[in-house]
Design an enzyme around this catalytic site. Sequence first.
Site, short mmCIF file in Angstrom:
data_model
loop_
_atom_site.label_atom_id
_atom_site.label_comp_id
_atom_site.label_asym_id
_atom_site.label_seq_id
_atom_site.Cartn_x
_atom_site.Cartn_y
_atom_site.Cartn_z
N MET A 1 0.84 -1.19 0.00
CA MET A 1 0.00 0.00 0.00
C MET A 1 0.89 1.25 0.00
SD MET A 1 -2.71 -1.77 0.16
CE MET A 1 -2.05 -3.42 -0.13
N CYS A 2 0.48 2.26 -0.71
CA CYS A 2 1.26 3.50 -0.80
C CYS A 2 0.34 4.68 -1.07
CB CYS A 2 2.29 3.44 -1.94
SG CYS A 2 3.49 2.10 -1.85
N ASP A 3 0.91 5.87 -0.97
CA ASP A 3 0.22 7.09 -1.37
C ASP A 3 1.21 8.00 -2.06
OD1 ASP A 3 -2.67 7.11 -0.18
OD2 ASP A 3 -1.39 6.29 1.39
N GLU A 88 1.88 2.98 -7.49
CA GLU A 88 0.93 2.39 -6.54
C GLU A 88 0.52 1.01 -7.03
OE1 GLU A 88 -0.28 3.98 -3.75
OE2 GLU A 88 1.01 5.69 -4.20
#
Length: 431
Positions: A1-3, A88
């Site tokens: 998970m990333c932003d 992402e």
Amino acid sequence: MCDTLVALQNYSSDGSILFGKNSDREPDEAQEILRFPAVDYPPNQTVHTTYLSIPQVRHTFEVILSKPFWMWGCEMGVNENGVVMGNEAMFLKTPVEKKPGLLGMDLMRLALERSETAGEAVRVITNLLQTFGQGGVCGYRDKKLSYHNSFLIADFDGAFVLETFGRDWAVKKISGAYSISNCTTLTDDYDEASPGLQKRQPGRVNLKKRYQGFLYTHFSGAEKRRARSMQMMEQKKGTLTPKAIARILRDHGEGKIGVHPADLSNSTLCMHAADPLVRRSQTVGSMIVQLTPDRHVNIFMTGTSAPCLSVFKPVFFGCPLDYRAGESYSPDSLWWFHETLHRSLLNRDSKTIFEFWTERTQFEDVLWKEFPKIETSSIFDQCLFSKDFFQSSRSFESKWIETLKTVPSRRHFFYSSYWGRFSRRNGVPVV
């Protein structure tokens, strides 16, 4: 998970383009920050990516990358031309190719090494994607993890969002501010799409409805995280600075200042792993890039996990940058040394964590105050400033590790047990 997020000129305080990313991966998946110089290659060379060997180009540009220690590709990076990028994971209804291909992280490093502009980076990725496909294990210990990828790509003149669906893709030029998370963001508003996608989906198709999977997208809190980053950029429109981007990357949610990481949800931009089922991801590295109107590339990286408990440090092209990591604790590793502080703070109460956060903010303010003078200095002065700041950051963390030896632990039973297993496996000395 990333932003990953980008704010264009009208959102910043000085007409800069601002870019930020949190890399969320497995809790003990150490991340490196490395610089690779420009290289001229003879004809007919190959480059070995994580799983594939592909033809090398004749010239690669200088790049600065933040990457998991075990793979060839990167989670985020920037090149000497001011092309900056983050990716992402997207979990779609369309299955990922079973045979090994290029990871999204490989595609990103290849594009950074080969592109003079953000538009060219889009073309590099889409051409490689259609030639070699994307596929292969993306996890460190999780050997079942594979996914499609979205990318946020910027340069001095603007930014693009590129989302991929197997070997197909769609791209949109961004205006204002934009963020991507572990979800599909494009609907029917894309500017261009791959021939294969257009052939299978005649006319304009709502990509979000057509491709987005439910389970991973929902439980990762992707939509909530994206909404939060967009909200924070809108609230500071016209006043954003690198320091303000750092606040966004450290965000635990509205009204959550002072809340212990054990008590957070899976929907925070600064992500804290807490269990093996739902809260499995940890922010293991963060990056901020400022592309100024006079075409300076200002780069700030943590090189460590948990940006709320880390210091952003300045890095420069042309300066030594070799902060490697491995699979277990080493006091010589930037990432692993910080884990003693990080994991020790997790065993204290929220008051102690807030005291650290306050002192860290004061320490880091020296960077934000002094950097404008360094930005236009000689390479020699920039290299010295970066080296000194890394060293002083380590001294700051060492001081806090010693301080924590005098502060009683406050164990959150399940949370502390979860992190204790990692510390024992990695050999991290927790105080």
